[in-house]
Design a protein around this motif. Structure first.
Motif, mmCIF file in Angstrom:
data_model
loop_
_atom_site.group_PDB
_atom_site.id
_atom_site.type_symbol
_atom_site.label_atom_id
_atom_site.label_comp_id
_atom_site.label_asym_id
_atom_site.label_seq_id
_atom_site.Cartn_x
_atom_site.Cartn_y
_atom_site.Cartn_z
ATOM 1 N N LYS A 124 0.672 -0.758 -0.157
ATOM 2 C CA LYS A 124 0.224 0.377 -0.213
ATOM 3 C C LYS A 124 1.083 1.192 0.212
ATOM 4 C CE LYS A 124 -3.840 -0.886 1.983
ATOM 5 N NZ LYS A 124 -5.428 -0.744 3.162
ATOM 6 N N ASP A 126 0.295 5.107 1.090
ATOM 7 C CA ASP A 126 -0.923 5.463 1.957
ATOM 8 C C ASP A 126 -2.355 4.188 2.075
ATOM 9 O OD1 ASP A 126 0.504 7.940 2.396
ATOM 10 O OD2 ASP A 126 -0.226 9.171 0.757
ATOM 11 N N GLN A 127 -3.332 4.836 1.531
ATOM 12 C CA GLN A 127 -4.567 4.383 1.550
ATOM 13 C C GLN A 127 -5.080 2.538 -0.258
ATOM 14 O OE1 GLN A 127 -6.767 3.860 4.134
ATOM 15 N NE2 GLN A 127 -5.073 5.065 5.024
#
Length: 182
Positions: A124, A126-127
């Motif tokens: 990943k 961040d998101q």
């Protein structure tokens, strides 16, 4: 004619000497993939593709027998193997170094790695989901970032022109800093 030779000989010598910069031992360019974009068509299954990539270390994690680093990929100079600081990043990759390397010594450093493309790793940013190319590193080099200074050519021309007409003390050309890797 002598004025022309006075500039051609030093110019030619500087070009020849500048072209003598070579990649550090172990990072020479063979039949390797040298760009992140070329990885899109590479064979991730065979564990046979040689790659030479570089960039800025974002994160490093020490594990039992190896150190895994996440690198923001940057274009690498064809001859010197240095990451090109002015280039745009086109992705990230994971480089796996044999043995222990202190993660803090790698943080925010510039690195060039050469090794075998050994698959993909899900992760990943961040998101967002991201699939990292994974490289089993055979050799690597950590570059030292330095500030080099250069002078604007036009200012030197004005300086020497003034000296020609008898002004011995004139404004000295301004130095401009720029980052470089060594």
């Amino acid at each position: 004619m002598m004025k022309i030779l006075k500039w051609i000989v030093p110019g030619f010598a500087s070009v020849v000497l500048a072209s003598c910069q070579l990649a550090p031992q172990g990072l020479e360019r063979d039949n390797t993939i040298i760009s992140y974009k070329a990885l899109q068509t590479a064979d991730f299954v065979c564990n046979c593709e040689q790659v030479r990539l570089g960039g800025k270390v974002i994160r490093a994690t020490a594990q039992a027998q190896q150190t895994e680093i996440e690198v923001l990929s940057m274009a690498v100079d064809r001859f010197t193997a240095k990451p090109i600081l002015a280039s745009q990043s086109d992705g990230r990759f994971i480089a796996v170094l044999n043995g222990f390397v202190d993660p803090l010594s790698l943080q925010d450093q510039y690195i060039t790695v050469k090794g075998i493309l050994s698959g993909r790793q899900d992760g990943k940013i961040d998101q967002a989901q991201y699939v990292y190319p994974k490289i089993k590193v055979e050799d690597y080099h950590i570059w030292q970032q330095v500030i080099e200074y250069y002078y604007d050519e036009d200012e030197w021309a004005d300086y020497w022109e003034g000296r020609r007409y008898g002004r011995f003390f004139g404004p000295i050309p301004t130095r401009y800093p720029r980052p470089a890797l060594r």
